[in-house]
Design an enzyme around this catalytic site. Structure first.
Site, PDB file in Angstrom:
ATOM      1  N   SER A   1       0.854  -1.182   0.000  1.00  0.00           N
ATOM      2  CA  SER A   1       0.000   0.000   0.000  1.00  0.00           C
ATOM      3  C   SER A   1       0.886   1.226   0.000  1.00  0.00           C
ATOM      4  O   SER A   1       2.033   1.175   0.464  1.00  0.00           O
ATOM      5  CB  SER A   1      -0.869   0.011   1.260  1.00  0.00           C
ATOM      6  OG  SER A   1      -1.511   1.260   1.428  1.00  0.00           O
TER       7      SER A   1
ATOM      8  N   LYS B   1       2.420  -2.846   6.291  1.00  0.00           N
ATOM      9  CA  LYS B   1       2.725  -2.681   4.864  1.00  0.00           C
ATOM     10  C   LYS B   1       4.194  -2.343   4.639  1.00  0.00           C
ATOM     11  O   LYS B   1       4.805  -2.777   3.667  1.00  0.00           O
ATOM     12  CB  LYS B   1       1.806  -1.631   4.233  1.00  0.00           C
ATOM     13  CG  LYS B   1       0.336  -2.065   4.195  1.00  0.00           C
ATOM     14  CD  LYS B   1       0.148  -3.383   3.456  1.00  0.00           C
ATOM     15  CE  LYS B   1      -1.312  -3.774   3.360  1.00  0.00           C
ATOM     16  NZ  LYS B   1      -1.547  -4.963   2.542  1.00  0.00           N
TER      17      LYS B   1
ATOM     18  N   TYR C   1      -1.557  -0.535  10.331  1.00  0.00           N
ATOM     19  CA  TYR C   1      -1.619  -0.840   8.905  1.00  0.00           C
ATOM     20  C   TYR C   1      -0.334  -0.394   8.212  1.00  0.00           C
ATOM     21  O   TYR C   1       0.258  -1.151   7.433  1.00  0.00           O
ATOM     22  CB  TYR C   1      -2.845  -0.152   8.289  1.00  0.00           C
ATOM     23  CG  TYR C   1      -3.096  -0.506   6.851  1.00  0.00           C
ATOM     24  CD1 TYR C   1      -3.662  -1.729   6.508  1.00  0.00           C
ATOM     25  CD2 TYR C   1      -2.794   0.387   5.828  1.00  0.00           C
ATOM     26  CE1 TYR C   1      -3.905  -2.054   5.185  1.00  0.00           C
ATOM     27  CE2 TYR C   1      -3.033   0.070   4.506  1.00  0.00           C
ATOM     28  CZ  TYR C   1      -3.591  -1.152   4.190  1.00  0.00           C
ATOM     29  OH  TYR C   1      -3.824  -1.472   2.873  1.00  0.00           O
TER      30      TYR C   1
END
Length: 136
Positions: free
Chosen positions: A30, A49, A45
């Site tokens: 991402s 990533k 998150y």
């Protein structure tokens, strides 16, 4: 989720090594691996990533001897049913230089390239597909 990517890549590589075929493994990271999103809180998150990008690079080096290429894509905000109607959509659109979110089919070109022989000398690479978000 990082464990899932690890275990899936290891399983695919095991088959490729056993069959002596080489191949291409593509991880989905991402833009959050490179920037911090806003306005939502996303530290866990972003951390996962970022780790996925390092895993991609490490595997690319370790498995290159077996002709296995390992790369990743890093999409930005993608307009899907999951985010449809989110109050953050107008905020996200305002933060993207292209002033809109991506559509899923706009991610496909990078996947096709990385899966094909056109990328036979590409490994350890991350392709960012974010409408310019990470350029700010």
């Amino acid at each position: 989720k990082p464990k899932g990517a690890l275990y899936t890549a290891q399983a695919a590589a095991k088959v490729m090594i056993k069959q002596n075929t080489g191949g291409s493994i593509i991880n989905t990271a991402s833009m959050c691996a490179k920037i911090i999103n806003r306005p939502q809180k996303s530290s866990a998150y972003c951390i996962s990533k970022g780790g996925l990008l390092q895993m991609t690079r490490a595997m690319a080096v370790e498995w290159s001897a077996y002709n296995i290429r390992v790369n990743s894509i890093s999409p930005g905000y993608v307009y899907t049913n999951i985010i449809k109607g989110s109050p953050n959509v107008p905020i996200w659109e305002s933060l993207v230089p292209m002033k809109r979110l991506a559509y899923a089919d706009e991610i496909m070109g990078a996947l096709i390239y990385l899966a094909s022989d056109a990328s036979s000398y590409t490994t350890g690479c991350d392709i960012v597909i974010d409408g310019g978000y990470t350029c700010w």
